[in-house]
Write an enzyme that holds these catalytic residues in place. Structure first.
Site, PDB file in Angstrom:
ATOM      1  CB  SER A 128       1.534  -1.101  -1.467  1.00 35.58           C
ATOM      2  OG  SER A 128       2.919  -1.349  -1.427  1.00 35.58           O
ATOM      3  CG  ASP A 227       5.413   2.133  -7.844  1.00 38.95           C
ATOM      4  OD1 ASP A 227       6.481   1.906  -7.243  1.00 38.95           O
ATOM      5  OD2 ASP A 227       4.340   1.576  -7.566  1.00 38.95           O
ATOM      6  CG  HIS A 257       4.958   2.525  -3.981  1.00 38.05           C
ATOM      7  ND1 HIS A 257       4.462   1.416  -4.633  1.00 38.05           N
ATOM      8  CD2 HIS A 257       4.863   2.245  -2.652  1.00 38.05           C
ATOM      9  CE1 HIS A 257       4.103   0.506  -3.756  1.00 38.05           C
ATOM     10  NE2 HIS A 257       4.321   0.985  -2.543  1.00 38.05           N
TER      11      HIS A 257
END
Length: 288
Positions: A128, A227, A257
């Site tokens: 991330s 995602d 995600h």
């Protein structure tokens, strides 16, 4: 409040209790002051292992190094590398470009020849926001003449902060983990000035920011099928490929995600981790 909410222990499904490992604690000097870090060491008997700098996620605002403890233990054991897992400054107390500059400082420190590992065989990667900061550190290493990085690992990373999150579709619509309001909140806290989000260290996949990346560290780009950030990472992978520096692109099927730390997809997580660890091991062993 956000920081307190995010400071939760990793789910048991991704802890890998069979991997105990060896750890040490240290402090790393940076331009923004000293920061604590944990080093995960490979099996005893590995002399001067390569080093992997791990950068945790959290939208540049929340998160903590401990959330990556299972991954760091796994990587040290499976790839035979020392994994350096540092803390770093967070927004809004520290806004862009403080975090990427600090992570670059950590990478430079890790590359020093007087460490317990072999700093000439160095990788950097993160999940991330940690992937975004890893990409920025690799860009700074390219522009500033080092250190040499064997591999950058960008795991479901946000690589275009210019495009609003609401304009980033997900294959599962409103059920997506990353909500538009979350992206807006994180991006505003990190870089309040929308024009500054066009910086190549903030949005490497945006516009022509990747036009001058020949010679940057080889990149492994890993995305999640559902995602919202998948398409921008895929776009960056294409640009890395055009520059001849894409090690591999892999899309993890049927996950969203944060799948490895927010779901019980143990088998999927292990498969993804094994793939990344394999790339790391190959890149550091192939370097001369």
């Amino acid at each position: 409040m956000l920081a307190a909410t995010a400071r939760t222990a990793p789910k048991p499904a991704v802890r890998f209790p069979d991997i105990t490992g060896r750890i040490e604690h240290l402090v790393i000097p940076t331009r923004f002051g000293p920061i604590p870090a944990t080093v995960y060491l490979p099996a005893a008997g590995v002399d001067r292992p390569a080093v992997y700098v791990n950068v945790h996620g959290g939208g540049f605002v929340v998160g903590h190094p401990e959330q990556d403890d299972p991954w760091c233990r796994y990587l040290a054991a499976r790839a035979g590398v020392a994994v350096l897992n540092p803390d770093y400054v967070l927004a809004p107390q520290h806004r862009f470009p403080d975090a990427p500059q600090q992570i670059y400082d950590v990478v430079c420190w890790a590359a020093s020849c007087d460490r317990a590992w072999d700093g000439s065989r160095l990788c950097v990667g993160g999940q991330s926001a940690g992937g975004n900061l890893s990409a920025a550190a690799a860009r700074l290493a390219l522009e500033l003449g080092g250190p040499r990085i064997a591999l950058q690992v960008l795991h479901y990373a946000p690589l275009d902060l210019v495009t609003p999150t609401r304009d980033k579709p997900s294959t599962i619509g409103s059920r997506a983990v990353l909500k538009p309001w979350m992206g807006d909140l994180f991006d505003t806290a990190y870089i309040p000035d929308a024009a500054q989000r066009r910086d190549r260290l903030a949005s490497p996949a945006w516009g022509d920011n990747a036009d001058e990346i020949a010679g940057i560290a080889p990149a492994l780009v890993v995305t999640a099928e559902h995602d919202r950030l998948r398409d921008e990472a895929r776009c960056y992978a294409l640009k890395l490929g055009a520059a001849g520096v894409l090690a591999a692109y892999h899309e993890v099927e049927d996950v969203d995600h944060g799948y490895n730390i927010m779901s019980s997809a143990t088998a999927v997580t292990e498969d993804s981790y094994a793939r990344i660890a394999g790339h790391v091991a190959r890149e550091v062993s192939d370097r001369t």
